[in-house]
Structure formats: C-alpha cells, structure tokens
Design a protein around this motif. Structure first.
Motif, short mmCIF file in Angstrom:
data_model
loop_
_atom_site.label_atom_id
_atom_site.label_comp_id
_atom_site.label_asym_id
_atom_site.label_seq_id
_atom_site.Cartn_x
_atom_site.Cartn_y
_atom_site.Cartn_z
N SER A 20 -0.53 1.59 11.64
CA SER A 20 0.08 2.57 10.37
C SER A 20 -0.13 1.18 9.27
O SER A 20 -0.14 1.27 8.03
CB SER A 20 0.94 3.43 10.16
N GLN A 21 0.08 0.83 9.96
CA GLN A 21 0.13 -1.23 9.38
C GLN A 21 -0.75 -1.70 8.96
O GLN A 21 -1.11 -2.24 7.25
CB GLN A 21 1.37 -1.81 9.57
N ILE A 22 -1.87 -1.43 10.37
CA ILE A 22 -3.42 -2.48 9.53
C ILE A 22 -4.03 -1.52 8.38
O ILE A 22 -4.38 -2.43 7.47
CB ILE A 22 -4.00 -1.93 10.78
N ARG A 23 -3.82 -0.48 8.45
CA ARG A 23 -4.21 0.86 7.73
C ARG A 23 -4.22 -0.10 5.95
O ARG A 23 -4.90 -0.62 4.91
CB ARG A 23 -4.62 2.34 7.55
N PRO A 24 -2.38 0.30 5.56
CA PRO A 24 -2.15 -0.33 4.22
C PRO A 24 -2.42 -1.52 4.12
O PRO A 24 -2.92 -2.38 2.82
CB PRO A 24 -1.08 -0.07 4.07
N ALA A 25 -3.04 -2.54 4.76
CA ALA A 25 -3.07 -4.04 5.08
C ALA A 25 -4.40 -4.03 4.31
O ALA A 25 -4.98 -4.54 3.39
CB ALA A 25 -2.93 -4.81 6.04
N ILE A 26 -5.55 -3.20 4.96
CA ILE A 26 -6.87 -3.36 4.85
C ILE A 26 -7.00 -2.91 3.73
O ILE A 26 -7.96 -3.06 3.02
CB ILE A 26 -7.91 -2.56 5.73
N VAL A 27 -6.48 -1.47 3.20
CA VAL A 27 -6.33 -0.66 1.33
C VAL A 27 -6.41 -2.18 0.94
O VAL A 27 -7.27 -2.65 -0.09
CB VAL A 27 -6.15 -0.11 1.67
N MET A 28 -4.91 -3.01 0.94
CA MET A 28 -5.26 -3.66 -0.10
C MET A 28 -5.56 -4.93 -0.04
O MET A 28 -6.22 -5.58 -0.64
CB MET A 28 -3.67 -4.26 0.53
#
Length: 199
Positions: free
Chosen positions: A3-11
């Motif tokens: 849940s923390q890695i996905r937003p970072a990759i999307v950004m």
C-alpha cells in the motif's frame, strides 16, 4: 507494505511523464510557435545553405573580410590527448582564457596581438576588442570602432572605395537594446555577408 510502494511508483511514473515528457514538449512547442528563429539557433541561410548563426562567431582570416575578436577556445591535441591546441570559435568548447589582469601571459598575448595588427597593416587604431577575447570565445560581434578601423584594409583588398565600405559598416551597427542595455555592436558574419553582396 504494498500500500506504500504502489503510490510511490504511481507518483514516480506520473511525475516522470509530466516533468520529463509533457513539460519539455510543451515548452519546445511554445518556443517553436512564438520564437521560431531563436528556438532553432538564429541560423543565417543564403541560397538554401546555412552559413552560420547570428549568435556564434566565425574565424574570418582572409584580408577581404572583416575579422572578429580573438577567440580563446581550444580543442584536444590530435597528437596528445592530454594537451589542447588553439581552435578559434570552437563552439564545442566555449570558454575564456581565465587569465587575470595581472597575468604576464595575458599581457604578452595582448602585446603580441597589438604588434600583429599593426604589422599586418589592417588597422591604425587598436580597439580593445581587437586584441582581447570574450568570456565565451564565441562572440559574434565587434565594436563599431574595430569594424571601422578595418574598413580601409578590407576596401583595399576588395578594390572598393573606403567610403562605401565605411557606409556599409555604419548601416550594420546594432544599437543598445531599449536604448540603454549593452553597447553598440556589429555582427561580423552579417557584415561580411552584406560585404559579399557589394560585388
């Protein structure tokens, strides 16, 4: 964790597309529309051939052309990569000599340039830009004083009346921007192209 890695990759992907692709393309497109000539290097074309840029000087050495100011640019020595050789107006290696006013090497170079100018008989008054380099080594302009000092020699080499060559120089003088920014100047390439048209 996911849940923390996905937003970072999307950004990362989003901002890479936005700042690495969309923004540069938008600025490039705007520059092409609003400032087409400048965005493409302010190139000068004659009879379908690009002869230079208004922004980068060229090394004119023939007697029948006006000369630009000296250039301190260099290039790698083809015989020894650890050394450099003089390469006037080398746009791939822009830079000044970095010699200060107390440098004996600078004093010697300027004195040699003054002697060479007088020995060549090209001028009778030495303007500062006739013997000193610009900060970039690529300055396309000379002072009106230096251009006018060269007029008699250029006129003699082309067998033209001096008054006609002086009038051409005076017609090529660019005044200060907005009346107070910079100094009056003459673009050497544009002056020499206009000179070729006098034939």
């Amino acid at each position: 964790m996911l849940s923390q890695i996905r937003p970072a990759i999307v950004m990362i992907v989003l901002f890479t597309l936005l700042t690495g692709l969309a923004y540069p393309l938008a600025i490039t497109g705007l520059a092409q529309l609003a400032f087409h000539d400048a965005a493409n290097g302010s190139l000068i074309e004659r009879q379908g051939v690009i002869v230079g840029s208004r922004l980068i000087g060229q090394n004119f050495v023939a007697d029948h052309y006006f000369h630009g100011r000296p250039s301190a640019t260099s290039a790698p020595d083809p015989n020894d990569a650890s050394k450099t050789i003089d390469a006037p107006y080398n746009a791939a290696n822009s830079g000044g000599s970095n010699l200060g006013p107390t440098s004996q090497k600078l004093v010697d170079r300027v004195n040699a340039a003054i002697e060479a100018e007088f020995a060549a008989g090209r001028i009778d008054v030495v303007a500062a830009d006739a013997v000193t380099t610009s900060a970039s080594g690529l300055d396309p302009h000379v002072s009106p004083q230096y251009a006018l000092a060269q007029a008699p020699a250029v006129a003699a080499a082309r067998e033209l009346p001096v008054s006609r060559v002086r009038a051409l120089v005076e017609s090529q003088i660019e005044q200060r921007m907005a009346g107070f920014i910079g100094e009056p100047r003459v673009n050497v390439l544009e002056l020499n192209l206009a000179l070729d048209e006098l034939r």
